[in-house]
Structures are given as structure tokens and as C-alpha cells.
Design a protein around this motif. Structure first.
Motif, PDB file in Angstrom:
ATOM      1  N   UNK A   3      -4.402  10.881  -1.253  1.00  0.00           N
ATOM      2  CA  UNK A   3      -4.298  10.330   0.102  1.00  0.00           C
ATOM      3  C   UNK A   3      -4.508   8.823   0.082  1.00  0.00           C
ATOM      4  N   UNK A   4      -3.696   8.113   0.891  1.00  0.00           N
ATOM      5  CA  UNK A   4      -3.783   6.646   0.902  1.00  0.00           C
ATOM      6  C   UNK A   4      -4.134   6.078   2.273  1.00  0.00           C
ATOM      7  N   UNK A   5      -3.491   6.547   3.331  1.00  0.00           N
ATOM      8  CA  UNK A   5      -3.750   5.943   4.639  1.00  0.00           C
ATOM      9  C   UNK A   5      -3.263   6.869   5.741  1.00  0.00           C
ATOM     10  N   UNK A   6      -3.787   6.636   6.966  1.00  0.00           N
ATOM     11  CA  UNK A   6      -3.363   7.366   8.149  1.00  0.00           C
ATOM     12  C   UNK A   6      -2.779   6.418   9.171  1.00  0.00           C
ATOM     13  N   UNK A   7      -1.787   6.911   9.908  1.00  0.00           N
ATOM     14  CA  UNK A   7      -1.140   6.100  10.933  1.00  0.00           C
ATOM     15  C   UNK A   7      -1.608   6.519  12.328  1.00  0.00           C
ATOM     16  N   UNK A   8      -1.537   7.813  12.620  1.00  0.00           N
ATOM     17  CA  UNK A   8      -2.002   8.368  13.889  1.00  0.00           C
ATOM     18  C   UNK A   8      -2.808   9.618  13.576  1.00  0.00           C
ATOM     19  N   UNK A  46       0.819  -1.207   0.000  1.00  0.00           N
ATOM     20  CA  UNK A  46       0.000   0.000   0.000  1.00  0.00           C
ATOM     21  C   UNK A  46       0.858   1.265   0.000  1.00  0.00           C
ATOM     22  N   UNK A  47       2.137   1.146   0.410  1.00  0.00           N
ATOM     23  CA  UNK A  47       3.000   2.312   0.544  1.00  0.00           C
ATOM     24  C   UNK A  47       3.798   2.567  -0.729  1.00  0.00           C
TER      25      UNK A  47
END
Length: 680
Positions: free
Chosen positions: A654-659, A552-553
């Protein structure tokens, strides 16, 4: 006693260990009880036929086929997500496949709009403990054997027991001496000494002990009593310390509350200052708008002056013609005068046109500043507000629903998901939307979801014609009414099985970026990593071992959707994509905004769709890895949305959030190149 204990243990083993009370859904009001043995094997919740708690497949649409698993390991009851589409929430906190501990009374939600349950854990019965007699009971009981003493004389069987006597004084050989190995403590109170003397006298009389033995027993009793008093004193000290600790904690809480009040006052003052600054900026914007209106009026006045000047020149030419007409000298003079008038008219016209172009350019720059935030008077917040209003109708909520098939190709369940897409390009009869690949096919990127499918020997239908894919622009009709679970596609672009389409047109998945797979992991390691049991049949382990998860990254998590455009009044404002030169000028801490639909359908309560803008700054620029780190809060549902700078240019996807303040986006040049390849 042994039979009673065995019976109690059997009753405990048969008693319920966990009770699931369903609060909402088709099973509302029902209670399910499970034993410790059930928990060791695992309790499965979902809509599938093999679930221990099975929900109605036709009514509980938010519940997945195998939604979650509850089991007990080493005395700890845990709930684990089994790859559900809408998530598992324990006390409103999302649970992953690694699991979360369950406490009695916990609230379990299958999706934020799905079934809600209450989990009750039965307490373990206390094991029976042997009763210990108190010191007076032990002394008075005839069954307690007397303490052996080398100095004690043997009892006289024939002699009658002597009458009770008062406390004995120490024999001469013990006078002034304590116990050899125990430090003597201060003597007890009078009542307690009498009690000890009485007990020693009774015990000594019963066993026929001499004076030395009685004194020794008394000495031991007093030492034990003193130790008990010392322990009681230590307990009082501990209780006092705890009380002081509570006082200190109360004082700390009081100080914290006072400090919070002061902080609230400071925050209010800062907000008031910020509001006043915004008012000043808005006033400056109003003055700027007035200036733009004035410049437009000036341009209109100049155009009117040009018409007046032209009419005046024509009048003068007519007058000259009347004055000098008829003779050759008059004609020459007329021609000369006409030439002078024409030159003057041409010069004046060029001056007016130059002034007009300058005013027009100035007006365009001022208008662009008001819309895109490039003017000095506008803050980033005001600029992003104008950009969000401009692009709002060009950002879509993307909804996907696909069937799961068993090994025989029979449909057994339905899975769904959602994300964000944005209008990137249009033509006369078509338009193209950018989103993430994992929005359309989440099972390629989520290992726990792929494992869940492999465990059940299921796979998604490979034919997109059997899928439901829909795109709603912001402000379009999503439901028939507020609170309804029935989706409405009358104002959406959609493809539905049976050659059906949305009210504004149909769509097709045009293509994806190239796949990039993560390294293959052994089946046992993959199962353990994501909280599944590894002791499975060989056939199942083989299916698990064939799973290949996509990265995904990387820049390859991209997809292009093509919409048809029968009505040109829609899809009129594609978002402007930044050029490579503009991407090279990005810096850390540049302000950015994300537009999208965080958490998708679960948070949209209205009957119409609405975007949820979020702002932040650039935290890192990793050009070689095609990644932009941002502080914008990105949640499930934001995936595929545009990342926009304050000039209104899309710089990332935008793909993903971590925090809460750490998320990631793909550089937009990869989406531009994919668009050039597929949008034809």
C-alpha cells in the motif's frame, strides 16, 4: 465630525484583528494579539526561533519548526500547513498547504496530539452613516426648502399666515384625475388622510402655496403612502413564504427522521440476519473442527491397528514354526506359509498406509481451509480474521526521526514520521522488512515539505547514523505507560545515534528502489501551486528551482530494512508473497485486506502497539503501471503495509489513499525482485 471619524479609523487600524488563545502545550493559558498589518505579512507558528508564536523546542515535540502560517488575503483569514510532520487540523479537519478559511472561535490543532488553540477574529467597526429625517420632521423643519411648483403663486411677505384648515377637495381642473405618470392607489385610512392634509396645509401655508399646489402635494403624499403600504404588503408576503418554507423544512426533517427510524429497523433486521448467518457458519466451523479431531483419532486408531496386526502376524508365524518345525516337509510348508503371511501382511500394510496418507491429506486441506479461508464454509471476513491473527506479529510500525541542518551543517530542528513495514524473508541470523521509500524519506515525495526546507535554507542530515529508526512488531511495548510521550525501544529493533540499539536488535536501511523524478517545475509556479508567496529574493527562488520531487505513483517507492536476529524465537513467520502466476489470476472485486498502523502514534493510546486491519475489494488492475486500485481505506501511517488476498498471499504494497474508498498499492512482484537483489 471629520476629526472624530479619522480618530475612529486610526483606533480600528491599531486594534487587534486576530487573537490566538493557547489551550494546551507549554504556552497554555497565554493569549497573542495580532493586527491586520501582522496578518498581511503572515503569522508563523512553530518551534523555530523566528516564529511569531514560538513553542518550547524541548517540550512541544509534536510541533514542527515552522508548523503553519496564518495570513489575510482580500479580507479572508487563512491557515496553511508549512510542511509539518504531524499535520494541521482546523476544527478537527486536516489543512493542506493550499489553506483553509478561519472563522471566529475556530479550534486549531498542531498535530492530533500537539498544541490546541482557539482563534478569535475581532469584528470590523461599523462606518458612521448620515441620519435621514422622517417625513413629519422634514415637513415641520423650517430649513427644508419648499417644492417648486409652476402653478404656485409667489408668497406675500407682508401677509400674516392663514389659520390651519381641513383637507381641501380637488380643484375643478384636477377633479377625477390622478397623477399624470403614476397610477392612483386606493385612498388611505381616515387617520392617515387627516395627517397628510394637516402636513400639506402646514407646508402650503408656510410657502404661501395656492389650492392647486396644495392638492398636488397631497396627491404626491398619498401616492407615496400607498407605495409604502404596498411594500409593507410585499414584506408580509415574503415573511409568510419564509414561514411556509420553514414549515415545509420541518415536515421534511420529520419525514427524514421517520424514514431513518425505519432504515435503522431494517438495518437492525439485516444485522440480526447476518449475525444468525455467522452463527451458522461458526457452528459449521465447530463441526469441521470436530470432524478434524475425529479424523485424527481415526488415523491414530489405524496406527494402533497396524501394530496389532503386526503382533498377530508374529504370533501366527511362531505357531507355524512350532507346528511344522523339525522335518524337511515341515520346513517347506513353513516357508510356504511364511511367504503367504508376508504377502498378506505387505498388502494389508500398503492398504493401511494408503488410507493413512489419504486421511492425512484430507486433514491438512481442512486445516488449511480453516486458517486461510479457502473452505466454502468460511466467509471473507472470517478468513481475513484468521490471516490477521496469524500475521499480526510480523507487521511493524516503522518510526523515523531525522535532524535538519542549516547551510553551515548545524542542527536546528528534528523532524519525524511513521509508516508500516512487514516481514518478507528470514535467515538464521537476519530478517528483511519491506516498506515504502517515502516512509523513510518523506521530503523526497512531498513538494510542500521540500519547499518549506528550501525557504529556510535547511536540509536533512544525509548520514543515517545520526537518525533514529525503529521497528515495533504488533503487541510489543511502545511506551513506558499509557499516556506517556516517551517511546520505549526495549521490545523493538532500532538504530539510535551513539551506537545504541533496540532491545531485540539493531537494524539498517539496506537499500531503495531506483529513483524516478517528476518533471521539473519553475520556482514561481511551484510556490503558487502549494500556496506559498512567489515574490521572494532571487537567492531563495534559485533554491526552490533546484527542488526535484520523486514520483509516488510508481513501482519505485520501495525500501528494504535489514534486522539482525540474535534470538530465533522472534521473526518466525514471514508473510507469503504471491507468485507471478497468482498475480495474473487477480480480478476486480476480489476481496483484499490491508494490515498497518493508520495515523501512527497519534491514534495508539495504549502502551503497546496494535495493528488496524481494513478490508475492501480490488477496484482496478493496472498491470502495465504496476498499480492496484482498491476500496480499502488507506491513511497516512498505512504506507508500506501489506495488501493480502483471502488466501493469505501478499499481492501488493500500500502506498497512498485518495478518498475513503479509493486507494492504491504497488504490485508485490517489484518488492520481491528488490528483495532478491538486497536480501543477501
Amino acid at each position: 465630525m471629520g476629526d472624530e471619524l479619522m480618530q475612529t479609523m486610526q483606533e480600528v487600524d491599531a486594534a487587534p484583528r486576530l487573537i490566538i488563545e493557547v489551550m494546551t502545550s507549554s504556552l497554555s493559558g497565554r493569549r497573542f494579539a495580532f493586527t491586520a498589518t501582522d496578518l498581511r505579512h503572515g503569522i508563523l507558528l512553530g518551534r523555530a526561533s523566528d516564529c511569531h508564536v514560538r513553542f518550547d523546542p524541548g517540550k512541544d515535540l509534536k510541533v514542527s519548526g515552522h508548523h503553519c502560517l496564518i495570513d489575510e488575503r482580500e479580507g479572508r483569514i487563512t491557515v496553511r500547513d508549512q510542511g509539518s510532520s504531524n499535520g494541521v487540523f482546523l476544527n478537527d479537519v486536516r489543512v493542506t498547504a493550499s489553506g483553509a478559511a478561519v472563522l471566529s472561535g475556530s479550534k486549531l490543532s498542531l498535530g492530533q496530539e500537539g498544541a490546541i488553540m482557539k482563534l478569535l477574529i475581532a469584528g470590523q467597526p461599523a462606518a458612521p452613516s448620515p441620519k435621514v429625517a422622517t417625513a413629519p420632521q422634514a415637513a415641520a423643519s423650517p430649513a427644508v426648502p419648499p417644492a417648486a411648483s409652476p402653478a404656485a403663486p409667489q408668497p406675500q411677505p407682508a401677509a400674516p399666515p392663514p389659520p390651519p384648515r381641513q383637507a381641501q377637495s380637488a380643484p375643478p381642473e384636477f377633479a377625477g384625475r390622478g397623477m399624470p405618470s403614476v397610477q392612483a392607489e386606493p385612498g388611505p385610512r381616515r387617520g392617515e388622510v387627516s395627517s397628510i392634509d394637516r402636513v400639506v396645509e402646514q407646508v402650503g401655508t408656510k410657502v404661501g402655496a395656492g389650492e392647486k399646489t396644495k392638492y398636488l402635494l397631497k396627491e404626491v403624499a398619498e401616492q407615496l403612502e400607498a407605495r409604502q403600504q404596498k411594500k409593507s404588503g410585499a414584506l408580509v408576503t415574503i415573511v409568510g413564504a419564509l414561514f411556509l418554507l420553514l414549515l415545509a423544512a420541518g415536515a421534511t426533517v420529520g419525514w427524514y427522521m421517520l424514514n431513518e427510524q425505519d432504515k435503522d429497523k431494517r438495518d437492525k433486521a439485516e444485522r440480526d440476519t447476518h449475525d444468525r448467518a455467522q452463527e451458522r457458519e461458526l457452528e459449521a466451523m465447530r463441526r469441521e473442527v470436530d470432524a478434524i479431531k475425529a479424523s485424527n483419532e481415526a488415523v491414530a486408531k489405524m496406527a494402533a491397528d497396524m501394530d496389532t496386526f503386526r503382533r498377530e502376524q508374529e504370533r501366527q508365524m511362531e505357531e507355524v514354526a512350532k507346528r511344522y518345525g523339525g522335518s524337511s516337509e515341515g520346513q517347506d510348508a513353513l516357508l510356504k506359509r511364511l511367504k503367504e503371511v508376508e504377502e498378506k501382511y505387505q498388502k494389508d500394510r500398503e492398504d493401511l498406509e494408503k488410507r493413512y496418507e489419504e486421511e492425512k491429506k484430507k486433514r491438512e486441506e481442512e486445516t488449511r481451509a480453516a486458517l486461510a479461508g479457502s473452505g466454502k464454509e468460511l466467509s471473507s471476513e472470517q478468513a481475513f480474521r484468521a490471516i490477521a491473527d496469524r500475521y499480526d506479529a510480523s507487521v511493524f510500525m516503522v518510526f523515523v526521526q531525522f535532524p535538519l541542518l542549516d547551510k553551515d551543517g548545524k542542527r536546528v530542528s528534528i523532524q519525524e514520521g511513521s509508516g508500516t513495514g512487514w516481514l518478507a524473508r528470514t535467515s538464521d541470523n537476519r530478517a528483511w522488512v519491506i516498506t515504502n521509500k517515502h516512509v523513510i524519506m518523506p521530503y523526497l515525495f512531498k513538494a510542500d515539505l521540500a519547499i518549506s526546507y528550501a525557504l529556510q535554507d535547511l536540509h536533512p542530515d544525509p548520514d543515517f547514523k545520526n537518525w533514529v529508526i525503529a521497528c515495533w512488531p504488533s503487541g510489543s511495548k511502545l511506551r513506558a505507560a499509557v499516556g506517556s510521550n516517551q517511546l520505549d525501544v526495549s521490545e523493538a529493533w532500532a538504530t539510535i545515534p551513539g551506537k545504541k540499539r533496540g532491545g531485540r536488535g539493531s537494524l539498517v536501511v539496506k537499500g531503495f528502489a531506483d529513483d524516478e523524478l517528476a518533471p521539473q517545475v519553475p520556482a514561481a509556479e511551484l510556490l503558487t501551486t502549494y500556496g506559498f508567496k512567489a515574490d521572494l529574493p532571487e537567492e531563495v527562488l534559485k533554491r526552490i528551482g533546484e527542488i526535484r520531487v520523486h514520483k509516488m505513483d510508481t513501482a519505485n517507492d520501495l525500501c528494504v530494512i535489514e534486522l539482525d536476529r540474535p534470538d530465533r524465537k522472534f521473526l518466525t513467520t514471514p508473510l507469503e508473497i504471491a507468485t507471478d502466476a497468482e498475480l495474473e489470476k487477480l480480478h476486480k472485486l476480489d476481496p483484499v485486506m490491508a494490515l498497518g498502523y493508520p495515523l501512527g502514534l497519534s491514534v495508539i493510546k495504549s502502551a503497546t502497539t496494535t495493528t488496524s486491519p481494513a478490508t475492501g475489494v480490488i477496484r482496478s488492475l493496472q498491470r502495465d503501471a504496476s498499480a492496484i486500485g482498491i476500496s480499502v481505506p488507506i491513511m497516512p501511517g498505512n504506507s508500506g503495509g501489506p495488501l493480502i488476498d483471502r488466501n493469505g498471499k501478499v499481492i501488493g504494497v500500500t502506498t497512498r489513499g485518495f478518498e475513503a474508498t479509493l486507494a492504491e498499492a504497488i504490485y508485490v512482484d517489484h518488492a520481491r525482485r528488490l528483495l532478491d537483489k538486497l536480501a543477501r
